[in-house]
Design an enzyme around this catalytic site. Sequence first.
Site, PDB file in Angstrom:
ATOM      1  N   GLN A 196      -2.358   4.007  -2.713  1.00  0.00           N
ATOM      2  CA  GLN A 196      -3.226   2.817  -2.666  1.00  0.00           C
ATOM      3  C   GLN A 196      -4.238   2.954  -1.522  1.00  0.00           C
ATOM      4  OE1 GLN A 196      -1.834  -1.433  -3.078  1.00  0.00           O
ATOM      5  NE2 GLN A 196      -1.807  -1.293  -0.865  1.00  0.00           N
ATOM      6  N   LEU A 204       6.590 -11.662   3.810  1.00  0.00           N
ATOM      7  CA  LEU A 204       6.248 -10.808   4.942  1.00  0.00           C
ATOM      8  C   LEU A 204       7.472 -10.252   5.662  1.00  0.00           C
ATOM      9  CD1 LEU A 204       3.317 -12.902   6.466  1.00  0.00           C
ATOM     10  CD2 LEU A 204       3.191 -11.013   4.821  1.00  0.00           C
ATOM     11  N   HIS A 205       7.325  -9.018   6.116  1.00  0.00           N
ATOM     12  CA  HIS A 205       8.366  -8.363   6.915  1.00  0.00           C
ATOM     13  C   HIS A 205       7.680  -7.689   8.099  1.00  0.00           C
ATOM     14  CE1 HIS A 205       6.857  -4.767   4.995  1.00  0.00           C
ATOM     15  NE2 HIS A 205       7.138  -5.256   3.794  1.00  0.00           N
ATOM     16  N   ARG A 235      10.177  -5.953  -1.798  1.00  0.00           N
ATOM     17  CA  ARG A 235      11.163  -5.785  -2.880  1.00  0.00           C
ATOM     18  C   ARG A 235      12.578  -5.566  -2.336  1.00  0.00           C
ATOM     19  NH1 ARG A 235       6.557  -3.462  -5.136  1.00  0.00           N
ATOM     20  NH2 ARG A 235       5.971  -4.413  -7.108  1.00  0.00           N
ATOM     21  N   GLY A 292       6.853  -4.751   8.704  1.00  0.00           N
ATOM     22  CA  GLY A 292       5.788  -3.801   8.343  1.00  0.00           C
ATOM     23  C   GLY A 292       4.447  -4.523   8.251  1.00  0.00           C
ATOM     24  N   HIS A 293       4.429  -5.644   7.535  1.00  0.00           N
ATOM     25  CA  HIS A 293       3.195  -6.438   7.438  1.00  0.00           C
ATOM     26  C   HIS A 293       2.742  -6.892   8.830  1.00  0.00           C
ATOM     27  CE1 HIS A 293       4.912  -7.532   3.295  1.00  0.00           C
ATOM     28  NE2 HIS A 293       3.754  -6.975   3.008  1.00  0.00           N
TER      29      HIS A 293
END
Length: 282
Positions: free
Chosen positions: A155, A33-34, A189, A36-37
């Site tokens: 997505q 997790l970062h 990533r 953004g999440h």
Amino acid sequence: MQVFQQKSALLTFIKTSKNAHLSIGFVPTMGALHAGHLSLMQQSLTQNDLTIVSIFVNPTQFNNSEDLEKYPRTLQNDVEKMKLLNDKIVVFAPSIKDMYGTNTVSESFDFDGLEFEMEGKHRPGHFDGVGTIVKKLFDFVEPDKAYFGEKDFQQLQIVRKMVEKLQIPVEIIPCEIFREANGLAMSSRNERLTQDERNQAAVIYQVLKSVKEKCKTEPLNEIQSWVARQFENIPSFTLEYFEIANEKTLKSTENLNNTSDLRAFIAVFVNNIRLIDNISLK
Ligand code: AMP
């Protein structure tokens, strides 16, 4: 903080919550997790009684076995990050067997052609894998709202299409792209990049921002050649695709006269790590 590792235990919890008429916000992730999440979770926390986050590295959406193998798995760390955000978040971190039984394969979906554009061309089977896992999760979490990042814009559109076609009663909430200070879109990533590569990867967003400006005055073929040149100059970077496409159909366009429904999409390899990003041209 509650962490469920088994579907059966989560199902019991969800049943109790539904009986108490609690609204459920759902954030599916693959972990590592970062910020953004966390921004997706924050949005869910403000809009629902209960926020459930799944952490599951879904094998069927990987078309490259090295990418699957090297994908970061940091559950303990992830739980600590979520605890700091809000310890009422409910975490679901199942095993592959729990999600797939003994048959780890994708269902086949018809997303009305969205699956054949961009990522679909370069990652065969990827969106069948995404559809399979999202449908499985929606089936038993039965969320009122589910949160998806525009970082993975294709997505997001594919999930919307699936929900519409299969008439799944959930509202899909799109969430803005969260970026590093240098503009690089946050991604699990990114953890695999060296510091130098991370710094250099800022070029991806800079290019997208310039494209947005160039669309006002330059023809598409000139913009495309300009984008290609920006990456030819950096030896460890390889441009996989750059496209300007309609947000709904995801089909590429040559007509830049009306940019209100257009978005620029890019995929770049930094050595063997694949990064994607996009920008609205509105
Ligand atoms: P992932 O764990 O990469 O599958 O991502 C889980 C969810 O977080 C997806 O809906 C992603 O689109 C979203 N997400 C990933 N990175 C970002 C980002 N930088 N900004 C906003 N959402 C993101």
